[in-house]
Design a protein around this motif. Sequence first.
Motif, PDB file in Angstrom:
ATOM      1  N   ARG A  43       0.824  -1.214   0.000  1.00  0.00           N
ATOM      2  CA  ARG A  43       0.000   0.000   0.000  1.00  0.00           C
ATOM      3  C   ARG A  43       0.859   1.265   0.000  1.00  0.00           C
ATOM      4  O   ARG A  43       0.336   2.371   0.116  1.00  0.00           O
ATOM      5  CB  ARG A  43      -0.921  -0.016   1.218  1.00  0.00           C
ATOM      6  CG  ARG A  43      -2.030  -1.047   1.111  1.00  0.00           C
ATOM      7  CD  ARG A  43      -2.729  -1.224   2.441  1.00  0.00           C
ATOM      8  NE  ARG A  43      -3.914  -2.030   2.372  1.00  0.00           N
ATOM      9  CZ  ARG A  43      -3.946  -3.358   2.290  1.00  0.00           C
ATOM     10  NH1 ARG A  43      -2.822  -4.033   2.245  1.00  0.00           N
ATOM     11  NH2 ARG A  43      -5.083  -4.013   2.241  1.00  0.00           N
ATOM     12  N   LYS A  44       2.175   1.064  -0.097  1.00  0.00           N
ATOM     13  CA  LYS A  44       3.133   2.176  -0.129  1.00  0.00           C
ATOM     14  C   LYS A  44       2.983   3.086   1.089  1.00  0.00           C
ATOM     15  O   LYS A  44       2.999   4.321   0.984  1.00  0.00           O
ATOM     16  CB  LYS A  44       3.007   2.964  -1.433  1.00  0.00           C
ATOM     17  CG  LYS A  44       3.350   2.133  -2.660  1.00  0.00           C
ATOM     18  CD  LYS A  44       3.181   2.930  -3.922  1.00  0.00           C
ATOM     19  CE  LYS A  44       3.517   2.210  -5.188  1.00  0.00           C
ATOM     20  NZ  LYS A  44       3.407   0.823  -5.302  1.00  0.00           N
ATOM     21  N   LEU A  45       2.834   2.453   2.257  1.00  0.00           N
ATOM     22  CA  LEU A  45       2.711   3.184   3.509  1.00  0.00           C
ATOM     23  C   LEU A  45       4.004   3.070   4.302  1.00  0.00           C
ATOM     24  O   LEU A  45       4.720   2.078   4.199  1.00  0.00           O
ATOM     25  CB  LEU A  45       1.558   2.626   4.348  1.00  0.00           C
ATOM     26  CG  LEU A  45       0.168   2.753   3.747  1.00  0.00           C
ATOM     27  CD1 LEU A  45      -0.844   1.974   4.572  1.00  0.00           C
ATOM     28  CD2 LEU A  45      -0.235   4.216   3.664  1.00  0.00           C
ATOM     29  N   THR A  46       4.273   4.073   5.104  1.00  0.00           N
ATOM     30  CA  THR A  46       5.437   4.022   5.992  1.00  0.00           C
ATOM     31  C   THR A  46       4.998   3.515   7.361  1.00  0.00           C
ATOM     32  O   THR A  46       3.811   3.581   7.719  1.00  0.00           O
ATOM     33  CB  THR A  46       6.057   5.419   6.157  1.00  0.00           C
ATOM     34  OG1 THR A  46       5.100   6.277   6.788  1.00  0.00           O
ATOM     35  CG2 THR A  46       6.488   5.997   4.812  1.00  0.00           C
ATOM     36  N   GLN A  47       5.960   3.041   8.125  1.00  0.00           N
ATOM     37  CA  GLN A  47       5.664   2.634   9.494  1.00  0.00           C
ATOM     38  C   GLN A  47       5.153   3.823  10.300  1.00  0.00           C
ATOM     39  O   GLN A  47       4.278   3.672  11.155  1.00  0.00           O
ATOM     40  CB  GLN A  47       6.904   2.033  10.148  1.00  0.00           C
ATOM     41  CG  GLN A  47       7.293   0.700   9.582  1.00  0.00           C
ATOM     42  CD  GLN A  47       8.540   0.133  10.231  1.00  0.00           C
ATOM     43  OE1 GLN A  47       9.281   0.829  10.920  1.00  0.00           O
ATOM     44  NE2 GLN A  47       8.776  -1.161  10.011  1.00  0.00           N
ATOM     45  N   GLU A  48       5.685   4.994  10.012  1.00  0.00           N
ATOM     46  CA  GLU A  48       5.256   6.222  10.701  1.00  0.00           C
ATOM     47  C   GLU A  48       3.768   6.485  10.468  1.00  0.00           C
ATOM     48  O   GLU A  48       3.020   6.777  11.406  1.00  0.00           O
ATOM     49  CB  GLU A  48       6.090   7.410  10.205  1.00  0.00           C
ATOM     50  CG  GLU A  48       5.791   8.710  10.898  1.00  0.00           C
ATOM     51  CD  GLU A  48       6.292   8.746  12.335  1.00  0.00           C
ATOM     52  OE1 GLU A  48       5.633   9.420  13.159  1.00  0.00           O
ATOM     53  OE2 GLU A  48       7.305   8.100  12.634  1.00  0.00           O
ATOM     54  N   LYS A  49       3.326   6.388   9.225  1.00  0.00           N
ATOM     55  CA  LYS A  49       1.922   6.635   8.877  1.00  0.00           C
ATOM     56  C   LYS A  49       1.008   5.647   9.594  1.00  0.00           C
ATOM     57  O   LYS A  49      -0.015   6.036  10.174  1.00  0.00           O
ATOM     58  CB  LYS A  49       1.758   6.534   7.347  1.00  0.00           C
ATOM     59  CG  LYS A  49       0.337   6.522   6.854  1.00  0.00           C
ATOM     60  CD  LYS A  49      -0.328   7.863   6.960  1.00  0.00           C
ATOM     61  CE  LYS A  49      -1.691   7.796   6.288  1.00  0.00           C
ATOM     62  NZ  LYS A  49      -2.623   8.727   6.849  1.00  0.00           N
ATOM     63  N   ILE A  50       1.376   4.381   9.574  1.00  0.00           N
ATOM     64  CA  ILE A  50       0.528   3.360  10.208  1.00  0.00           C
ATOM     65  C   ILE A  50       0.513   3.543  11.722  1.00  0.00           C
ATOM     66  O   ILE A  50      -0.537   3.435  12.356  1.00  0.00           O
ATOM     67  CB  ILE A  50       0.994   1.946   9.823  1.00  0.00           C
ATOM     68  CG1 ILE A  50       0.786   1.732   8.321  1.00  0.00           C
ATOM     69  CG2 ILE A  50       0.242   0.885  10.619  1.00  0.00           C
ATOM     70  CD1 ILE A  50       1.377   0.468   7.788  1.00  0.00           C
ATOM     71  N   SER A  51       1.664   3.824  12.291  1.00  0.00           N
ATOM     72  CA  SER A  51       1.716   4.002  13.748  1.00  0.00           C
ATOM     73  C   SER A  51       0.851   5.194  14.188  1.00  0.00           C
ATOM     74  O   SER A  51       0.216   5.137  15.242  1.00  0.00           O
ATOM     75  CB  SER A  51       3.157   4.153  14.227  1.00  0.00           C
ATOM     76  OG  SER A  51       3.755   5.302  13.675  1.00  0.00           O
ATOM     77  N   LEU A  52       0.809   6.253  13.382  1.00  0.00           N
ATOM     78  CA  LEU A  52      -0.076   7.380  13.696  1.00  0.00           C
ATOM     79  C   LEU A  52      -1.542   6.955  13.633  1.00  0.00           C
ATOM     80  O   LEU A  52      -2.341   7.327  14.500  1.00  0.00           O
ATOM     81  CB  LEU A  52       0.177   8.545  12.742  1.00  0.00           C
ATOM     82  CG  LEU A  52       1.474   9.316  12.934  1.00  0.00           C
ATOM     83  CD1 LEU A  52       1.684  10.307  11.787  1.00  0.00           C
ATOM     84  CD2 LEU A  52       1.494  10.021  14.281  1.00  0.00           C
ATOM     85  N   GLU A  53      -1.892   6.190  12.600  1.00  0.00           N
ATOM     86  CA  GLU A  53      -3.278   5.710  12.453  1.00  0.00           C
ATOM     87  C   GLU A  53      -3.689   4.795  13.616  1.00  0.00           C
ATOM     88  O   GLU A  53      -4.840   4.798  14.032  1.00  0.00           O
ATOM     89  CB  GLU A  53      -3.444   4.956  11.133  1.00  0.00           C
ATOM     90  CG  GLU A  53      -3.369   5.828   9.899  1.00  0.00           C
ATOM     91  CD  GLU A  53      -4.591   6.687   9.703  1.00  0.00           C
ATOM     92  OE1 GLU A  53      -5.705   6.273  10.085  1.00  0.00           O
ATOM     93  OE2 GLU A  53      -4.437   7.793   9.164  1.00  0.00           O
ATOM     94  N   LEU A  54      -2.730   4.004  14.113  1.00  0.00           N
ATOM     95  CA  LEU A  54      -3.022   3.039  15.177  1.00  0.00           C
ATOM     96  C   LEU A  54      -2.729   3.585  16.570  1.00  0.00           C
ATOM     97  O   LEU A  54      -2.856   2.857  17.560  1.00  0.00           O
ATOM     98  CB  LEU A  54      -2.222   1.752  14.943  1.00  0.00           C
ATOM     99  CG  LEU A  54      -2.527   1.019  13.644  1.00  0.00           C
ATOM    100  CD1 LEU A  54      -1.598  -0.174  13.470  1.00  0.00           C
ATOM    101  CD2 LEU A  54      -3.985   0.573  13.604  1.00  0.00           C
ATOM    102  N   ASN A  55      -2.317   4.862  16.621  1.00  0.00           N
ATOM    103  CA  ASN A  55      -2.044   5.528  17.889  1.00  0.00           C
ATOM    104  C   ASN A  55      -0.985   4.784  18.716  1.00  0.00           C
ATOM    105  O   ASN A  55      -1.182   4.479  19.892  1.00  0.00           O
ATOM    106  CB  ASN A  55      -3.341   5.707  18.697  1.00  0.00           C
ATOM    107  CG  ASN A  55      -3.191   6.759  19.770  1.00  0.00           C
ATOM    108  OD1 ASN A  55      -2.359   7.645  19.658  1.00  0.00           O
ATOM    109  ND2 ASN A  55      -3.997   6.647  20.812  1.00  0.00           N
ATOM    110  N   THR A  56       0.119   4.475  18.071  1.00  0.00           N
ATOM    111  CA  THR A  56       1.242   3.826  18.737  1.00  0.00           C
ATOM    112  C   THR A  56       2.536   4.445  18.217  1.00  0.00           C
ATOM    113  O   THR A  56       2.521   5.156  17.221  1.00  0.00           O
ATOM    114  CB  THR A  56       1.219   2.298  18.505  1.00  0.00           C
ATOM    115  OG1 THR A  56       2.170   1.679  19.353  1.00  0.00           O
ATOM    116  CG2 THR A  56       1.491   1.926  17.066  1.00  0.00           C
ATOM    117  N   ALA A  57       3.627   4.175  18.878  1.00  0.00           N
ATOM    118  CA  ALA A  57       4.916   4.714  18.441  1.00  0.00           C
ATOM    119  C   ALA A  57       5.416   3.957  17.213  1.00  0.00           C
ATOM    120  O   ALA A  57       5.142   2.765  17.058  1.00  0.00           O
ATOM    121  CB  ALA A  57       5.942   4.602  19.569  1.00  0.00           C
TER     122      ALA A  57
END
Length: 139
Positions: A21-35
């Motif tokens: 999905r061409k997502l970064t770990q940063e983007k997903i962690s923000l969506e999931l409210n985690t570091a």
Amino acid sequence: MERSAYLEFLCKNMRLLRTSRKLTQEKISLELNTARTTYSSYENGWFLPDLYMLDALASFYKIDLETLVMRDITKGTLGRIYLSGKGSESSELINTFHKLSAMSKCLIMQRMQILHERERAFYKIHDDYTIYNDISHRQ
């Protein structure tokens, strides 16, 4: 199946779903409210997410929890379905199928076999190997 196999499937699936999905770990962690480091630890298999995080991951990726943890979607048909842009309806169908009881799955598979046999008879398909051999002999 051993715990390590589940963890391996989870890590591979998380990485594949994120990168496809061409997502970064940063983007997903923000969506999931985690570091980001926590998400990275999950993806690399250093830590196992708790049940709430697993549920959040499954919801985020629109994948069944059982599939996320117990199936290697990096290979075969499952991977093609989950990774294709057109696979959302197919992935929903597969997720629904996985939630069915063993008896329901068996009945569906029996019905699919009957439909497959009827289709083969209608189109006069004899054998996959015969078709392949016919094509290879023409070349």
